[in-house]
Design a protein around this motif. Structure first.
Motif, short mmCIF file in Angstrom:
data_model
loop_
_atom_site.label_atom_id
_atom_site.label_comp_id
_atom_site.label_asym_id
_atom_site.label_seq_id
_atom_site.Cartn_x
_atom_site.Cartn_y
_atom_site.Cartn_z
N ALA A 146 -33.95 -30.71 0.31
CA ALA A 146 -35.27 -30.38 0.87
C ALA A 146 -35.28 -28.94 1.39
O ALA A 146 -36.26 -28.22 1.22
N LYS A 147 -34.16 -28.53 2.01
CA LYS A 147 -34.06 -27.16 2.52
C LYS A 147 -34.16 -26.15 1.38
O LYS A 147 -34.87 -25.14 1.50
N VAL A 148 -33.45 -26.42 0.29
CA VAL A 148 -33.49 -25.52 -0.87
C VAL A 148 -34.93 -25.40 -1.37
O VAL A 148 -35.44 -24.30 -1.62
N TYR A 149 -35.59 -26.54 -1.48
CA TYR A 149 -36.99 -26.53 -1.94
C TYR A 149 -37.87 -25.76 -0.95
O TYR A 149 -38.65 -24.89 -1.34
N ALA A 150 -37.73 -26.06 0.34
CA ALA A 150 -38.57 -25.43 1.37
C ALA A 150 -38.43 -23.91 1.35
O ALA A 150 -39.42 -23.19 1.47
N ASN A 151 -37.20 -23.46 1.15
CA ASN A 151 -36.96 -22.01 1.11
C ASN A 151 -37.53 -21.35 -0.14
O ASN A 151 -37.75 -20.14 -0.15
N GLY A 152 -37.75 -22.15 -1.18
CA GLY A 152 -38.27 -21.59 -2.42
C GLY A 152 -39.79 -21.60 -2.49
O GLY A 152 -40.38 -21.01 -3.39
N VAL A 153 -40.44 -22.28 -1.52
CA VAL A 153 -41.90 -22.37 -1.54
C VAL A 153 -42.51 -21.09 -0.98
O VAL A 153 -42.06 -20.59 0.06
N GLU A 154 -43.50 -20.56 -1.67
CA GLU A 154 -44.20 -19.38 -1.14
C GLU A 154 -45.33 -19.86 -0.24
O GLU A 154 -46.28 -20.49 -0.72
N LEU A 155 -45.21 -19.58 1.04
CA LEU A 155 -46.24 -20.03 1.99
C LEU A 155 -47.39 -19.03 2.03
O LEU A 155 -47.19 -17.83 1.84
N LYS A 161 -31.96 -30.88 11.31
CA LYS A 161 -31.68 -29.55 10.75
C LYS A 161 -32.81 -29.13 9.80
O LYS A 161 -33.26 -27.99 9.82
N LEU A 162 -33.24 -30.07 8.95
CA LEU A 162 -34.35 -29.77 8.03
C LEU A 162 -35.62 -29.46 8.81
O LEU A 162 -36.37 -28.52 8.49
N TYR A 163 -35.87 -30.26 9.83
CA TYR A 163 -37.04 -30.12 10.69
C TYR A 163 -37.11 -28.70 11.26
O TYR A 163 -38.13 -28.02 11.19
N GLU A 164 -35.97 -28.27 11.81
CA GLU A 164 -35.92 -26.92 12.41
C GLU A 164 -36.09 -25.84 11.34
O GLU A 164 -36.74 -24.82 11.56
N GLU A 165 -35.53 -26.11 10.16
CA GLU A 165 -35.63 -25.15 9.06
C GLU A 165 -37.08 -24.95 8.63
O GLU A 165 -37.56 -23.82 8.50
N VAL A 166 -37.80 -26.06 8.41
CA VAL A 166 -39.18 -25.92 7.90
C VAL A 166 -40.08 -25.31 8.98
O VAL A 166 -40.98 -24.52 8.66
N LEU A 167 -39.82 -25.64 10.24
CA LEU A 167 -40.57 -24.99 11.33
C LEU A 167 -40.33 -23.48 11.30
O LEU A 167 -41.28 -22.69 11.39
N ALA A 198 -34.44 -36.32 21.56
CA ALA A 198 -33.56 -36.26 20.39
C ALA A 198 -33.53 -34.87 19.78
O ALA A 198 -32.80 -34.62 18.81
N GLY A 199 -34.35 -33.94 20.30
CA GLY A 199 -34.28 -32.56 19.83
C GLY A 199 -35.46 -32.08 19.00
O GLY A 199 -35.49 -30.94 18.56
N PHE A 200 -36.43 -32.96 18.77
CA PHE A 200 -37.60 -32.57 17.96
C PHE A 200 -38.68 -31.98 18.86
O PHE A 200 -38.97 -32.52 19.92
N LYS A 201 -39.28 -30.89 18.40
CA LYS A 201 -40.35 -30.28 19.20
C LYS A 201 -41.28 -29.49 18.28
O LYS A 201 -41.02 -29.35 17.08
N ASP A 202 -42.35 -28.99 18.88
CA ASP A 202 -43.27 -28.07 18.18
C ASP A 202 -43.95 -28.67 16.96
O ASP A 202 -44.33 -27.94 16.05
#
Lengths: 263, 263
Positions: free
Chosen positions: A97-106, A161-167, A194-198
């Protein structure tokens, strides 16, 4: 569902007889069958294969709606959930998912969305299910609600980790859960501890949505997001009802969960 | 994709050091590390877990588009394809589909449809892939076309049983394949020789459809069926591009195939 136990015996009969000649029916038969010495190991391996196959069928959405795991696979599911493979599977889906997220043009207009389910996606209910046979017991809403209200579900670390990455990449995060509105406060506290925010929005079931199939409820919520102009680019969930339906995400990520099925 | 090999070694370092006391840094260190005697077995088990996890990710559509199986998993995929588990997985999806098919109430107007993909769904190209590393080699269209033109692909037996079942129940069978129109005659002969008959329509790619993504091509064909008034109630395929997209079937069945990915 249960496996017909008789099928498990077929290979053993085969093994028991495979050294006899084709014409053995004309010879005196021994009264006591000679089973192979490692019969228990063979049976265990056969069961492991059957349960692995069942798990694949569950994970690929090939099974008819099911309410409990097969009785025969109780130990298998327990071992999987507590072993290294579940962790490996969670890590892999997070990495992909991280690889995909990093490849998406926002677009940069704040309308690019990643959706996360909560239970068995961001938060783990493994402590609860460990006390309830890892899916062997019929789901008990009352008992599960008590667990939810404790607000002690730990984070699924690879998902955090994914959550923080996409944020960090600039996605707007929507949390879309089958939990009901009455658990909002505990859920928020649990997530934060548990560490989730924003997150941008936390969507729970309103009282009138409580009887609705998850796949319909979640499809409706995604459709509403699209109507508001959001682009759903990523979606993480442990159930196919998190993923399929209408207004599907450009890409979805199915986290492993062989313990229960939500239609 | 490749696994970072260094990760495979972490558990071994852990095992090598786990009997040392926490304060061992203050003791003289041995110059030669004592690896466990069964280091090869441990490495093999680690690799089996990694490849099993990779296969689950592939089967649940979590991987980014891939062109070959991971080099490290070459033996694993070979063993899986030739072993009992692949057969088990094929049987299970066929059985689940039969249960579903028998539970569907058909209208009786001849407009209820079951779609089958062909390659790795009705017909097996395992003899071809056995000669090409079970997905380890980059797909070679020219070479594969030669194999297709031989018309010798055997039936996937559990799929043949499902095929006969849905025909008997009164479904109209549509075959929707990525194969091109120029292979029509061979494909028909191959299907008939393998035991398949009485399909309603065999849809192959026309020359202008050859460059189209499978998921778009198959979605378009399903949409055309729906416009004709057909109801797509079942769909069997080994690729997610057989299943996802528009005009999706009421239920779909994903057959196992860890050898290749078609977008």
């Amino acid at each position: 569902m249960t496996f017909p136990r008789i099928f498990l015996l077929f290979p053993l009969f085969f093994i028991a007889f495979c050294h006899e000649s084709i014409d053995s029916h004309s010879l005196p038969r021994p009264l006591i069958l000679e089973y192979p010495e490692n019969i228990e190991a063979l049976l265990a391996e056969e069961l492991r294969l059957e349960c692995t196959s069942w798990r694949l069928a569950a994970e690929t959405n090939n099974l008819s709606p099911w309410k409990t795991i097969p009785q025969e696979c109780a130990d298998y599911v327990k071992d999987y959930m507590n072993g290294r493979e579940y962790v490996m599977d969670l890590r892999r889906v997070s990495e992909e998912a991280k690889v995909y997220a990093n490849g998406v043009e926002l677009s940069g207009d704040g309308m690019d969305v990643w959706i996360f389910d909560i239970d068995e996606t961001l938060l783990s209910n493994l402590p609860y299910y460990a006390e309830h046979g890892y899916g062997l017991e019929i789901f008990d809403h009352v008992d599960f609600d008590k667990w939810v209200e404790k607000g002690m579900a730990p984070a699924i670390e690879p998902s955090l980790k994914l959550y923080e990455e996409v944020l960090g990449l600039g996605f707007k995060v929507f949390l879309l859960t089958g939990r009901s509105e009455r658990h909002r406060i505990t859920t928020v506290e649990n997530l934060i501890n548990a560490g989730f925010k924003d997150w941008h929005r936390l969507i729970l079931r309103t009282p009138d949505e409580n009887g609705k199939l998850a796949i319909l409820y979640k499809s409706e919520k995604r459709s509403e997001m699209e109507k508001e102009g959001y682009r759903i680019l990523g979606n993480s969930g442990d159930q196919w009802s998190d993923i399929l339906g209408t207004a599907m995400s450009s890409r979805s990520f199915k986290l492993a969960n062989p313990m229960y099925f939500i239609p």
